[in-house]
Write an enzyme that holds these catalytic residues in place. Structure first.
Site, PDB file in Angstrom:
ATOM      1  CB  SER A 165      29.008  47.093  35.452  1.00 58.53           C
ATOM      2  OG  SER A 165      29.692  47.363  34.246  1.00 58.53           O
ATOM      3  CE1 TYR A 181      29.137  41.866  34.637  1.00 56.50           C
ATOM      4  CE2 TYR A 181      29.199  43.708  33.108  1.00 56.50           C
ATOM      5  CZ  TYR A 181      29.554  43.141  34.314  1.00 56.50           C
ATOM      6  OH  TYR A 181      30.326  43.858  35.212  1.00 56.50           O
TER       7      TYR A 181
HETATM    8  N1  LIG Z   1      36.596  44.174  35.559  1.00 55.53           N
HETATM    9  C1  LIG Z   1      35.807  45.095  35.022  1.00 55.53           C
HETATM   10  O1  LIG Z   1      36.114  45.683  33.948  1.00 55.53           O
HETATM   11  C2  LIG Z   1      34.536  45.502  35.718  1.00 55.53           C
HETATM   12  C3  LIG Z   1      33.857  46.645  35.251  1.00 55.53           C
HETATM   13  C4  LIG Z   1      32.693  47.022  35.890  1.00 55.53           C
HETATM   14  C5  LIG Z   1      32.187  46.311  36.958  1.00 55.53           C
HETATM   15  N2  LIG Z   1      32.858  45.203  37.382  1.00 55.53           N
HETATM   16  C6  LIG Z   1      32.294  44.468  38.509  1.00 55.53           C
HETATM   17  O2  LIG Z   1      33.187  44.609  39.591  1.00 55.53           O
HETATM   18  C7  LIG Z   1      33.123  43.444  40.418  1.00 55.53           C
HETATM   19  C8  LIG Z   1      34.516  42.871  40.593  1.00 55.53           C
HETATM   20  O3  LIG Z   1      34.975  42.505  39.316  1.00 55.53           O
HETATM   21  P1  LIG Z   1      36.475  42.021  39.079  1.00 55.53           P
HETATM   22  O4  LIG Z   1      36.872  42.503  37.736  1.00 55.53           O
HETATM   23  O5  LIG Z   1      37.297  42.345  40.261  1.00 55.53           O
HETATM   24  O6  LIG Z   1      36.223  40.446  38.954  1.00 55.53           O
HETATM   25  P2  LIG Z   1      37.196  39.218  39.209  1.00 55.53           P
HETATM   26  O7  LIG Z   1      38.615  39.623  39.259  1.00 55.53           O
HETATM   27  O8  LIG Z   1      36.770  38.183  38.225  1.00 55.53           O
HETATM   28  O9  LIG Z   1      36.754  38.758  40.694  1.00 55.53           O
HETATM   29  C9  LIG Z   1      35.458  38.290  40.905  1.00 55.53           C
HETATM   30  C10 LIG Z   1      35.311  37.918  42.360  1.00 55.53           C
HETATM   31  O10 LIG Z   1      33.973  37.466  42.570  1.00 55.53           O
HETATM   32  C11 LIG Z   1      34.038  36.233  43.266  1.00 55.53           C
HETATM   33  N3  LIG Z   1      32.899  35.398  42.917  1.00 55.53           N
HETATM   34  C12 LIG Z   1      32.467  35.069  41.673  1.00 55.53           C
HETATM   35  N4  LIG Z   1      31.441  34.217  41.757  1.00 55.53           N
HETATM   36  C13 LIG Z   1      31.233  34.017  43.084  1.00 55.53           C
HETATM   37  C14 LIG Z   1      30.319  33.218  43.805  1.00 55.53           C
HETATM   38  N5  LIG Z   1      29.393  32.464  43.200  1.00 55.53           N
HETATM   39  N6  LIG Z   1      30.377  33.245  45.150  1.00 55.53           N
HETATM   40  C15 LIG Z   1      31.305  33.992  45.788  1.00 55.53           C
HETATM   41  N7  LIG Z   1      32.192  34.758  45.162  1.00 55.53           N
HETATM   42  C16 LIG Z   1      32.160  34.766  43.815  1.00 55.53           C
HETATM   43  C17 LIG Z   1      35.350  35.595  42.820  1.00 55.53           C
HETATM   44  O11 LIG Z   1      35.822  34.680  43.805  1.00 55.53           O
HETATM   45  P3  LIG Z   1      35.805  33.087  43.668  1.00 55.53           P
HETATM   46  O12 LIG Z   1      35.985  32.746  42.219  1.00 55.53           O
HETATM   47  O13 LIG Z   1      36.921  32.661  44.564  1.00 55.53           O
HETATM   48  O14 LIG Z   1      34.471  32.689  44.190  1.00 55.53           O
HETATM   49  C18 LIG Z   1      36.260  36.807  42.785  1.00 55.53           C
HETATM   50  O15 LIG Z   1      36.764  37.071  44.058  1.00 55.53           O
HETATM   51  C19 LIG Z   1      32.151  42.475  39.721  1.00 55.53           C
HETATM   52  O16 LIG Z   1      30.866  42.613  40.275  1.00 55.53           O
HETATM   53  C20 LIG Z   1      32.152  42.974  38.286  1.00 55.53           C
HETATM   54  O17 LIG Z   1      30.969  42.650  37.596  1.00 55.53           O
HETATM   55  C21 LIG Z   1      34.025  44.788  36.792  1.00 55.53           C
END
Ligand SMILES: NC(=O)c1ccc[n+]([C@@H]2O[C@H](COP(=O)([O-])OP(=O)(O)OC[C@H]3O[C@@H](n4cnc5c(N)ncnc54)[C@H](OP(=O)(O)O)[C@@H]3O)[C@@H](O)[C@H]2O)c1
Length: 265
Positions: free
Chosen positions: A127, A140
């Site tokens: 991130s 985080y």
């Molecule tokens: N959203 C943002 O603004 C942003 C910005 C920068 C970086 N990111 C990064 O981008 C990535 C995706 O983020 P997102 O916004 O798409 O998040 P999200 O919509 O909350 O999705 C998170 C995913 O991770 C899975 N997950 C969480 N804990 C897990 C575990 N213990 N085992 C297996 N799967 C797990 C969840 O599935 P289950 O709950 O079904 O397990 C879900 O599919 C993350 O690494 C996040 O830190 C996000």
């Protein structure tokens, strides 16, 4: 023979956009998350990435079915907000366990087969927050900084093999992540922090709501995956967010701190 990809975090947000996109692009795709996915062209491979044995078992299941693994796009992760002074330890540990140790577990389970692929690719999602320390998002930021370091170390370790590793750092993406992560209630914080915490948390939630679409970031990741040569880092975001990672590196530490403190005043 189609190439085989594992997308983690496939049940929501970025991974949920990326897995079917890869399938449309001709990949054979497996989607890992705790909840089993039902996505067009994606085989569900449920596993908790904090459970090393469960990840190993799931990857072995994929290998038994496909005999190969060519790409891992590790999107799974969680956020978390709170003050260093009072955020409950167990809440903070979930973030580190998922984002760092989860990445570690995915790497350990997949590096062997990825190295056997003639065109192995491993994209670890960090991130922009992993490039700096943001107030009230310390664990985080630390977990995502750890992912960057993991990726940098790994790139050097796998030299001499066909595997290419890269770290992708997106800015804000409009997903459910804010709604599903732990955010310490402001009332639990010392009055010294409370108002600034609330403003920072509101700003974060607003920025994420107005962030890039998951489809856009997924499209960028697919293009990265298709490159012949991967650079160590890709930062995906609007110019001001991309510039922040550069400024963090180029500005003297106190000047950078002044910039951030104006933003989070
Ligand atoms: N959203 C943002 O603004 C942003 C910005 C920068 C970086 N990111 C990064 O981008 C990535 C995706 O983020 P997102 O916004 O798409 O998040 P999200 O919509 O909350 O999705 C998170 C995913 O991770 C899975 N997950 C969480 N804990 C897990 C575990 N213990 N085992 C297996 N799967 C797990 C969840 O599935 P289950 O709950 O079904 O397990 C879900 O599919 C993350 O690494 C996040 O830190 C996000």
């Amino acid at each position: 023979m189609p190439s085989v990809a594992l997308v983690t975090g496939a049940s929501s947000g970025l991974g949920e956009a990326l897995a079917p996109l890869l399938a449309t692009a001709g990949w054979r795709v497996y989607g890992m998350s705790r909840r089993a996915v039902t996505l067009e062209g994606v085989v569900a491979l449920p596993a908790d990435i904090t459970d090393a044995e469960a990840v190993q078992r799931a990857v072995q299941q994929l290998l038994r079915a496909e005999g190969r693994l060519d790409a891992v796009l590790h999107c799974a992760g969680v956020g978390g907000a709170g003050a260093v002074e009072s955020m409950p330890q167990e809440r903070a540990e979930v973030v580190m366990r998922t984002n760092f140790w989860g990445s570690w577990n995915v790497c350990q389970a997949t590096l062997g087969p990825l190295r056997e692929s003639p065109r192995g690719r491993l994209l670890l999602v960090s991130s922009i927050a992993g490039h700096m320390g943001i107030p009230f998002r310390s664990v985080y930021c630390a977990s995502k900084a750890a992912v960057i370091a993991l990726s940098d170390s790994l790139r050097l370790e796998v030299r001499g093999s066909a595997l290419q590793v890269s770290c992708v750092s997106p800015g804000d993406i409009a997903t459910n992540s804010i709604a599903t992560q732990y955010r310490q209630p402001a009332a639990e914080l010392d009055p010294l922090y409370r108002a600034r915490y609330q403003r920072a948390d509101d700003a974060m939630a607003g920025n994420v709501a107005q962030g890039m679409s998951a489809d856009y970031v997924a499209g960028r990741m697919l293009r990265i995956l298709e490159r012949d040569t991967l650079t160590p880092h890709y930062v995906i975001g609007p110019p001001v967010q991309k510039a922040s990672t550069l400024a963090r590196r180029l500005l003297p530490a106190r000047a950078w701190e002044w910039v951030l403190s104006r933003y989070y005043s």
